[in-house]
Design an enzyme around this catalytic site. Sequence first.
Site, PDB file in Angstrom:
ATOM      1  N   ARG A 161      33.999 -17.989 105.650  1.00  0.00           N
ATOM      2  CA  ARG A 161      34.789 -16.808 106.018  1.00  0.00           C
ATOM      3  C   ARG A 161      33.985 -15.544 105.744  1.00  0.00           C
ATOM      4  O   ARG A 161      33.537 -15.308 104.628  1.00  0.00           O
ATOM      5  CB  ARG A 161      36.100 -16.800 105.227  1.00  0.00           C
ATOM      6  CG  ARG A 161      37.126 -15.810 105.735  1.00  0.00           C
ATOM      7  CD  ARG A 161      38.435 -15.944 105.004  1.00  0.00           C
ATOM      8  NE  ARG A 161      38.327 -15.516 103.610  1.00  0.00           N
ATOM      9  CZ  ARG A 161      39.375 -15.293 102.816  1.00  0.00           C
ATOM     10  NH1 ARG A 161      40.589 -15.476 103.279  1.00  0.00           N
ATOM     11  NH2 ARG A 161      39.205 -14.906 101.574  1.00  0.00           N
TER      12      ARG A 161
ATOM     13  N   TYR B 251      43.067  -5.449  95.793  1.00  0.00           N
ATOM     14  CA  TYR B 251      41.673  -5.724  95.470  1.00  0.00           C
ATOM     15  C   TYR B 251      40.836  -6.137  96.665  1.00  0.00           C
ATOM     16  O   TYR B 251      39.638  -6.358  96.538  1.00  0.00           O
ATOM     17  CB  TYR B 251      41.570  -6.815  94.391  1.00  0.00           C
ATOM     18  CG  TYR B 251      42.431  -8.026  94.653  1.00  0.00           C
ATOM     19  CD1 TYR B 251      42.007  -9.048  95.487  1.00  0.00           C
ATOM     20  CD2 TYR B 251      43.684  -8.140  94.062  1.00  0.00           C
ATOM     21  CE1 TYR B 251      42.805 -10.136  95.731  1.00  0.00           C
ATOM     22  CE2 TYR B 251      44.495  -9.241  94.301  1.00  0.00           C
ATOM     23  CZ  TYR B 251      44.039 -10.235  95.136  1.00  0.00           C
ATOM     24  OH  TYR B 251      44.846 -11.321  95.380  1.00  0.00           O
ATOM     25  N   LYS B 252      41.445  -6.239  97.839  1.00  0.00           N
ATOM     26  CA  LYS B 252      40.693  -6.663  99.016  1.00  0.00           C
ATOM     27  C   LYS B 252      40.149  -5.433  99.744  1.00  0.00           C
ATOM     28  O   LYS B 252      39.234  -4.771  99.257  1.00  0.00           O
ATOM     29  CB  LYS B 252      41.585  -7.507  99.923  1.00  0.00           C
ATOM     30  CG  LYS B 252      42.092  -8.793  99.266  1.00  0.00           C
ATOM     31  CD  LYS B 252      42.995  -9.576 100.205  1.00  0.00           C
ATOM     32  CE  LYS B 252      43.629 -10.778  99.532  1.00  0.00           C
ATOM     33  NZ  LYS B 252      42.650 -11.849  99.242  1.00  0.00           N
TER      34      LYS B 252
ATOM     35  N   PHE C 238      49.789 -18.081 103.628  1.00  0.00           N
ATOM     36  CA  PHE C 238      48.966 -18.138 102.424  1.00  0.00           C
ATOM     37  C   PHE C 238      49.682 -18.982 101.368  1.00  0.00           C
ATOM     38  O   PHE C 238      50.874 -18.797 101.118  1.00  0.00           O
ATOM     39  CB  PHE C 238      48.718 -16.727 101.889  1.00  0.00           C
ATOM     40  CG  PHE C 238      47.694 -16.682 100.792  1.00  0.00           C
ATOM     41  CD1 PHE C 238      46.359 -16.918 101.069  1.00  0.00           C
ATOM     42  CD2 PHE C 238      48.053 -16.425  99.477  1.00  0.00           C
ATOM     43  CE1 PHE C 238      45.405 -16.893 100.068  1.00  0.00           C
ATOM     44  CE2 PHE C 238      47.105 -16.404  98.468  1.00  0.00           C
ATOM     45  CZ  PHE C 238      45.772 -16.630  98.761  1.00  0.00           C
TER      46      PHE C 238
ATOM     47  N   ASP D 283      53.327  -9.842 104.519  1.00  0.00           N
ATOM     48  CA  ASP D 283      52.214  -9.761 103.582  1.00  0.00           C
ATOM     49  C   ASP D 283      51.055  -9.089 104.325  1.00  0.00           C
ATOM     50  O   ASP D 283      50.532  -9.621 105.298  1.00  0.00           O
ATOM     51  CB  ASP D 283      51.811 -11.165 103.111  1.00  0.00           C
ATOM     52  CG  ASP D 283      50.773 -11.131 101.997  1.00  0.00           C
ATOM     53  OD1 ASP D 283      50.008 -10.145 101.917  1.00  0.00           O
ATOM     54  OD2 ASP D 283      50.701 -12.102 101.216  1.00  0.00           O
TER      55      ASP D 283
END
Length: 416
Positions: free
Chosen positions: A378, A229-230, A133, A204
């Site tokens: 996605r 928050y995911k 990422f 991660d």
Amino acid sequence: METTAEQRQHFEQLDAVDPLSDVRALFDLRDDRVFFNGNSLGPPPRETWDRLEVAMRRWRDDMNAGWWDHQWLRLPVTTGDRIGRLIGAAPGQVVVGESTSVNLFKLLCGAMELQSGAAGGARSVILTDHDNFPSDLYIADGVARYVRPDATVRRVPTEEIVDHLDADVAVVLLSHVDYRTAQLLPMRRINERAHAAGALVLWDLSHSAGVVPVEVDAAGTDLAVGAGYKYLNGGPGAPGYMYVAERLLPGFQQPITGWLGHARPFDFTADHRPDPGIARLTTGCPPLLSLLALDAGVRLTARADPRAVRAKSLALVAEFVALAEARLARFGVEVTGPADSAQRGSHVSLRCASAPRLAEGLAARGFHLELRPPDLLRFGLAPLYIRHVDVFDCVDALERLLADDTVGTVQGGPRR
């Protein structure tokens, strides 16, 4: 040959026996939207509204007393322990902190400090994959540039990580699930190979925690960070979390040694003495409202049986891939990532030259997803609230859009 209506009925029947359907009802979801971007920002639990309203009233009525009377200052640790149960960590090893990037900076600095005195001499290489990422790569570069000028960041292809484990590697920095292709890396095997070479591993977990079984203790993990928050549904800007294995905690130092990481913060001493436990990783006052929202999301996520979550995730992914290959391949749409669903996280990415137009067209039909330029769509298949029929309807809409020259102009919501 089955009609479209008959095919759709099959997916409706799967939803009728879904053991997670009761959990879906605990989210505040709009009837006119299907939320396929939960791997970027999860939807709000219904409980979040109530918790924030109560906190606001306590703020108004109790003022400073809330920090103590309502245990607000303890939330980074108590919520951290709840997240710990989701990722297979015993109590006292997970704490909620700042953003995922700041948390990564803290842990990467601490790991490099531990390795500066490693047996056989100081190690100076941060090993990562070049498809990691971007923010993780930026943080690694920043640590090497500003904190450890003697360090270098070595970027290699994912499949070559273990081949680059030499005596110079201090820390291996990896994402458990690739944010684009959803490739799931073998955590235990990589940990074992890194440890045999004398390196630490920092994972991660942002695209795995909450949807993929993560057993950090059992896998021998050293360090980990993750987003709130995911798939943990903590809301926009929710703080992230940090995991430090108990065996590393006594000597672990972090660079942002703020007030609340002190062993006795209310003694107000001039010199910093770290908390003996995981609280040493905290810095300043926690973002209370965001933290309460995160706590609500974590509580909801924890209500589901993790085995049922993974089983449904695998089913949704397999259904999406099979439908996409059968109905979209003739338009040049490519399914990216591993062919085996078991080697994936819980999202699917499609590569298509007309991806921006398709994203716009799907949004007009009520399907919300993530566009990753230049050509990736996605789809986050969060098992707690995405239904089997949502997958069918989305691919059906994609096929219609691809066959229609008026992409992006077709209106109407997803069928229910």
